[in-house]
Write an enzyme that holds these catalytic residues in place. Structure first.
Site, PDB file in Angstrom:
ATOM      1  CB  ALA A  58     -75.682 -46.188  56.911  1.00 21.35           C
ATOM      2  CE  LYS A 141     -41.246 -25.035  50.549  1.00 24.89           C
ATOM      3  NZ  LYS A 141     -41.097 -26.500  50.402  1.00 24.89           N
TER       4      LYS A 141
END
Length: 691
Positions: A58, A141
């Site tokens: 779709a 990090k």
């Protein structure tokens, strides 16, 4: 991102569009805007929440409709979702100045340095008369590439790499292709906004992309960070669009005068505007809690789908940050508490050449054994002569060996050159003495299956799980058969006798009979398995299945033109030509003909292709005797859809051993039927699908 109201293309969208030629300009414009809004929402649900509300099919139809409307009525826009597929190639990357300096951050792996950082902050704030709370924002990090993203009037206007911190490369065209980077912002965003994010390649996506590169005969990337860096700096955005980059945003560089009080408030605002943020970010009350946060992230590092190399600790209050300021290099209010390095030193004892089944020569460094991240390593691939030259590595050199995440260890750099011998890349194959042929940085043996090394690898691949899955015909068995002269060509496998095999070292009559029974059972393989077993460059199990579905029989595949092959989904112009060239080769035709004469007759592709049409499956946990990739292939080759997350469009959740809690909860929420592995196999059998 909130779900748009009164948009018909959000849930159960109507896909029976009226013909484009029957629309007037005003109607087309309205539909374009509605489709763009819907597709942005679906991108958010899929890429950031991993919880789509419509099927892939779709979504594709909505996307194609938008493309047609924009083309027909000249409604293209730089912020349209259709622009993510990449623009025209650039001659070079331009250098641009950053809105605000993108400074480095001080870092350490020592806990005493982290406590010293806290002490300095406390002392400086006290000296400045600050009386507010001292709390910290902690975040992973990320081990990727920092970028600056600039938005004007809510639209992405520029993206730049960090560079030297003052200016960087303009990579706007490439960043536009990354689905998790919004082209337009939501909510009450500033009219001008600059944020800092990290571009990375997820670990699972990195492994899959490297596998695809190897299937195409291309050089694999050494680690996710290098893959992301090389991709982000591509001059052709369409190349970037094909690679699985992702992005987390973690800092505001310029908020257009909003003046947030805390970094946590910034974090929440960034998320509300539509950016993807990492959900591990947390605010803590003191430095000891920040230290504990780092230990938690270190313990959970392996379970993350992206590389991190530590945490970043930031002072939460913005007014306190302003009092502390920054040096020319780094802010005084932030510190990176890094993880121990996954790097070890060792010595290169030799460099040898391996010859693969395609004839490609790969240099391999033989090392003094060393443990890296819990794994003993004694070999490291050097990929090609160019990498040897770039590293400047030679026999006897002391080198650093790095293992980033779960990737194969690689030599990062030469630490100390104590060279005993210089490695010279030969002009001839070290195994069969055939001349080498160069293709860019790569070198190939021209001996074909007359080269014992290529023959060994070709037979191993033919018998592997990616091929015909012939039990008992592993690497050591193949070596024995080739060394004994019993197998000089691939078809010779089917001329073996029990007596010949039983005489080999470690074999007996029973094991020889078992091998011949396995070989006999392999004479009627499914066509996809046979195509994969042939070792066609660039053709793995998935591509082989696509080809088999399209053409049905081996003869039809062999007769297909390059143009017909290129028309198969997932096969581009280059691969289509290479497949046609493979079957045009007299040598390959002779191998196939000799296999057929010995009774090898691939079964035509199964005709149950649409048995699962319209049905969507999600898998969780491990399946007995079936990998996740194989389960997906079973569904998709039978016309069904296999996705990674449960939504309202999911028909079945197949539950194996040690299933994920999240998927089961989502299945309950959406009323999705759950199947055991036995139920799943029974369902396939009821449709005539063989497992």
């Amino acid at each position: 991102m909130e779900e748009p109201e009164d948009n018909p293309y959000i849930r159960d969208p109507p896909l029976d569009f009226e013909p484009v030629d029957e629309l007037d300009a005003a109607s087309a414009t309205r539909q374009v805007e509605t489709l763009r809004e819907a597709i942005r929402f679906h991108d958010y649900r899929y890429y950031q929440l991993a919880d789509p509300v419509i099927s892939d099919r779709a979504y594709d139809q909505l996307f194609e409709r938008l493309e047609r409307l924009e083309s027909k009525f000249d409604r293209s826009s730089a912020t349209s979702p259709t622009q993510r597929v990449g623009g025209e190639p650039l001659d070079e990357l331009e250098t641009v100045e950053h809105v605000a300096p993108m400074r480095s951050i001080e870092s350490s792996v020592e806990v005493d340095d982290i406590r010293d950082f806290d002490t300095r902050i406390q002392e400086r704030l006290a000296a400045a008369g600050y009386e507010g709370p001292v709390r910290y924002l902690c975040e992973p990090k990320f081990d990727g590439l920092s970028v600056e993203l600039v938005y004007e009037e809510g639209e992405l206007s520029r993206a730049a790499t960090r560079g030297d911190g003052q200016e960087g490369d303009d990579v706007t065209a490439n960043v536009r292709t990354i689905r998790s980077v919004p082209l337009t912002l939501d909510g009450d965003c500033p009219s001008f906004l600059a944020v800092r994010g990290e571009i990375f390649m997820p670990k699972d996506a990195f492994q899959e992309y490297n596998r695809e590169r190897l299937e195409r005969g291309e050089e694999p990337f050494s680690n996710p960070r290098n893959a992301a860096a090389g991709t982000l700096r591509q001059l052709d955005p369409s190349v970037t669009a094909e690679r699985p980059l992702d992005c987390f945003v973690f800092d505001i560089l310029d908020d257009g005068g909003r003046g947030f009080e805390t970094r946590m408030a910034e974090h929440e605002a960034v998320e509300s505007w539509g950016f993807q943020v990492d959900d591990h970010t947390a605010r803590v009350d003191d430095i000891e809690a920040a230290i504990a946060f780092r230990e938690e992230m270190l313990d959970g590092r392996a379970s993350l789908d992206y590389e991190i190399d530590g945490i970043v600790i930031k002072l939460d209050r913005k007014d306190a940050c302003a009092l502390l300021g920054a040096t020319a290099r780094a802010p005084r209010w932030a510190y990176a508490y890094k993880f121990p390095a996954r790097t070890e030193e060792t010595t290169v004892r030799d460099i040898v050449l391996q010859v693969g089944r395609t004839g490609r020569l790969t240099p391999v460094a033989l090392l003094d054994p060393v443990e890296v991240s819990g794994v003993e390593v004694s070999r490291a691939t050097l990929h090609n002569p160019q990498q040897i030259a770039e590293l400047g590595v030679g026999i006897g050199d002391r080198v650093t060996l790095k293992r980033a995440g779960d990737v194969i260890p690689y030599i990062e750099a030469v630490v100390d050159s104590e060279r005993e011998a210089h490695f010279e890349f030969p002009d001839r194959c070290p195994v069969c003495e055939s001349p080498l042929e160069r293709d860019g940085p790569l070198a190939y043996c021209t001996g074909g299956v007359a080269c014992p090394a290529q023959l060994r690898r070709a037979v191993e691949h033919y018998a592997s799980r990616s091929g015909l899955d012939i039990e008992g015909l592993g690497e050591s068995a193949v070596d024995q058969l080739v060394d004994a002269g019993l197998v000089e060509r691939l078809p010779d496998l089917y001329d073996l006798s029990v007596a010949d095999v039983a005489e080999l070292d470690g074999w007996g009559r029973t094991s020889a009979e078992n091998l011949l029974e396995e070989l006999e059972a392999s004479t009627e393989p499914p066509l996809p398995a046979f195509l994969s077993a042939l070792g066609i460059p660039g053709v793995g199990t998935t591509t082989a299945a696509d080809i088999a579905r399209e053409f049905g029989t081996l003869d039809a595949v062999m007769d297909a033109t390059a143009e017909e092959l290129r028309a198969v989904d997932g096969i581009g112009p280059t691969l289509g030509g290479e497949i046609a060239e493979f079957f045009d080769s007299d040598r390959n035709q002779q191998v196939i003909e000799q296999l057929r004469k010995r009774g090898v007759d691939p079964e035509p592709a199964e005709t149950a292709g649409d048995a699962l049409s319209g049905q969507t499956f999600v898998f969780t946990g491990s399946l007995d005797g079936l990998t996740r990739e194989e389960a997906h292939e079973l569904v998709e080759t039978s016309g069904g859809t296999a996705t990674g997350s449960v939504s309202g469009n999911t028909d079945y959740l197949v539950v194996g051993d040690s299933p994920g809690q999240r998927k089961r909860e989502a299945a309950n929420e959406h009323g999705v039927e759950t199947l055991s592995q036995s139920d799943f196999e029974s369902l396939l059998e009821s449709h005539g699908i063989e497992i």
